[in-house]
Design an enzyme around this catalytic site. Structure first.
Site, mmCIF file in Angstrom:
data_model
loop_
_atom_site.group_PDB
_atom_site.id
_atom_site.type_symbol
_atom_site.label_atom_id
_atom_site.label_comp_id
_atom_site.label_asym_id
_atom_site.label_seq_id
_atom_site.Cartn_x
_atom_site.Cartn_y
_atom_site.Cartn_z
ATOM 1 N N SER A 197 0.826 -1.212 0.000
ATOM 2 C CA SER A 197 0.000 0.000 0.000
ATOM 3 C C SER A 197 0.859 1.261 0.000
ATOM 4 O O SER A 197 1.796 1.375 0.787
ATOM 5 C CB SER A 197 -0.916 0.031 1.228
ATOM 6 O OG SER A 197 -1.634 1.254 1.258
ATOM 7 N N THR B 57 7.310 2.434 4.190
ATOM 8 C CA THR B 57 8.267 1.729 3.332
ATOM 9 C C THR B 57 7.826 1.756 1.877
ATOM 10 O O THR B 57 8.640 1.971 0.982
ATOM 11 C CB THR B 57 8.460 0.274 3.811
ATOM 12 O OG1 THR B 57 8.841 0.295 5.185
ATOM 13 C CG2 THR B 57 9.527 -0.431 3.013
ATOM 14 N N CYS B 58 6.542 1.572 1.637
ATOM 15 C CA CYS B 58 6.027 1.609 0.270
ATOM 16 C C CYS B 58 6.221 2.996 -0.334
ATOM 17 O O CYS B 58 6.667 3.134 -1.473
ATOM 18 C CB CYS B 58 4.553 1.218 0.248
ATOM 19 S SG CYS B 58 4.225 -0.442 0.865
ATOM 20 N N ALA B 59 5.903 4.019 0.427
ATOM 21 C CA ALA B 59 6.090 5.392 -0.039
ATOM 22 C C ALA B 59 7.556 5.661 -0.333
ATOM 23 O O ALA B 59 7.893 6.293 -1.338
ATOM 24 C CB ALA B 59 5.562 6.369 1.012
ATOM 25 N N SER C 144 9.818 3.490 -1.283
ATOM 26 C CA SER C 144 10.229 2.808 -2.518
ATOM 27 C C SER C 144 9.782 3.592 -3.741
ATOM 28 O O SER C 144 10.509 3.685 -4.729
ATOM 29 C CB SER C 144 9.702 1.373 -2.556
ATOM 30 O OG SER C 144 8.324 1.310 -2.808
#
Length: 165
Positions: free
Chosen positions: A54, A59-61, A63
């Site tokens: 999400s 961490t997703c942001a 990446s």
């Protein structure tokens, strides 16, 4: 079926990533304008598929930000950031962050991308979302590199992914 961890706890996925040297499975994903995009729309381009659970997690942001910074330096390469988030959330995030070098695509309709690439999380609180992975595809649709990130909360190895390009 692959096993990764979330906070150190085992989490299963629906399968395994496609093999290096194989053809990338086709996909139908939704872009920010709610149009359907497939692998063939990127024919002749090298692709980095940055897959994550999400956009609304740190961490997703991170990446997406990191691949956005690196994407501007890549020749004939498009970075696709793929999650089950709604296209509205992806568009909001990239707009607020000023990220213009990546393409966000959503697998919200049926999750077929996650199933076809073996990345759908099959248990835990994140069941139904995608595990964190990177797949690099050459301009002919052949997979050059894959990384199934072993701990979902960790970032992928950007250098290894980009080194094959």
């Amino acid at each position: 079926m692959a096993t990764v961890t979330l906070g150190g706890n085992p989490v299963k996925t629906s399968g395994e990533l496609p093999n290096v040297g194989s053809k990338a499975p086709d996909f139908k994903l939704v872009n920010k304008d709610l149009g359907v995009v497939s692998l063939s729309d990127f024919a002749g381009k090298r692709l980095v598929l940055n897959v994550f659970p999400s956009i609304d997690t740190a961490t997703c942001a991170s990446s997406v930000r990191n691949f956005n910074a690196k994407a501007s330096e890549l020749q004939n390469t498009t970075v696709l950031c793929i999650s089950r988030d709604l296209p509205f959330a992806q568009k909001r995030f990239c707009g607020a962050e000023g990220l213009e070098n990546v393409v966000n695509l959503s697998d919200f309709k049926d999750g077929s991308f996650g199933k076809d690439y073996g990345l759908e999380i099959s248990d835990s609180a994140l069941a139904g979302l995608h595990s964190r992975a990177v797949v690099v595809v050459d301009e002919n649709g052949t997979i050059l590199h894959t990384e199934q990130v072993s701990e979902i909360a960790n970032e992928p190895n950007y250098e290894n992914a980009l080194a094959v390009l």
